[in-house]
Design an enzyme around this catalytic site. Structure first.
Site: not given
Ligand code: 5GP
Length: 170
Positions: A96, A100, A149, A162
């Site tokens: 992954e 987050d 972020f 990206r």
């Molecule tokens: P989670 O379910 O752990 O909260 O989030 C996972 C997904 O959220 C990641 O696979 C990603 O797509 C998106 N995400 C979370 N934080 C960030 C960030 O700081 N930047 C970006 N580009 N995507 C994030």
């Protein structure tokens, strides 16, 4: 192209990806690994990581969508594209880009477990530890990062940026 502040440089990423690959090479020496990349964000990381792996590997992908806005997940996850082979009895490594809240990874682990793999390990390039709400064992973690972020090296903002070689933030 918009300018971002550099959180992790290209050089630091390269060094750490090699380090992660060395850990995986040590743990899975001569064992087959079934690697599942989580699209889209993993594409650059998985490309660089797998080039450094020495055991026999299969590379597959899953795509999930989590309902939410551009920068925050809601925790409701849906599989858009599933793996293409049976995982029964296999050593699975989930790759992954970022963990987050951890809700996406928690869902993925629970879903993949139902496919009866021999082992499941988790590899993430980035971890926002202070924001993670669920208890997940991360076996290979590139960098712990603050609650910003981030974009670049596969990570997007509204499907852009990206292709940056570094991890940046506004
Ligand atoms: P989670 O379910 O752990 O909260 O989030 C996972 C997904 O959220 C990641 O696979 C990603 O797509 C998106 N995400 C979370 N934080 C960030 C960030 O700081 N930047 C970006 N580009 N995507 C994030």
């Amino acid at each position: 192209m918009e300018r971002f502040k550099i959180l992790i440089s290209e050089k630091e990423i390269k060094k750490r990806v090699k380090g992660l690959a060395a850990e995986i090479n040590r743990d899975f020496k001569n064992k087959h690994l079934y690697i599942i990349g989580i699209l889209n964000g993993c594409y650059m990381f998985i490309s660089d990581l797998t080039k450094e792996l020495k055991m026999p590997i299969t590379v597959d992908f899953m795509r999930v969508s989590s309902y939410g806005n551009a920068t925050e997940t809601s925790g409701v996850v849906r599989i858009i594209m599933d793996v293409s082979e049976s995982l029964s009895g296999k050593n699975v490594l989930i790759v992954e880009d970022i963990i987050d809240t951890g809700l996406t990874m928690d869902y993925l682990i629970r879903t993949i477990k139902q496919k009866n793999p021999k082992t499941i390990k988790v590899c993430t390039l980035l971890h926002k530890k202070i924001k993670t709400r669920v208890n997940i064992k991360i076996d290979y973690c590139g960098f712990e990062i603050p609650d910003k972020f981030v974009v670049g090296y596969g990570l997007d903002l509204n499907n852009m940026y990206r292709n940056l070689k570094y991890i940046g933030y506004k």
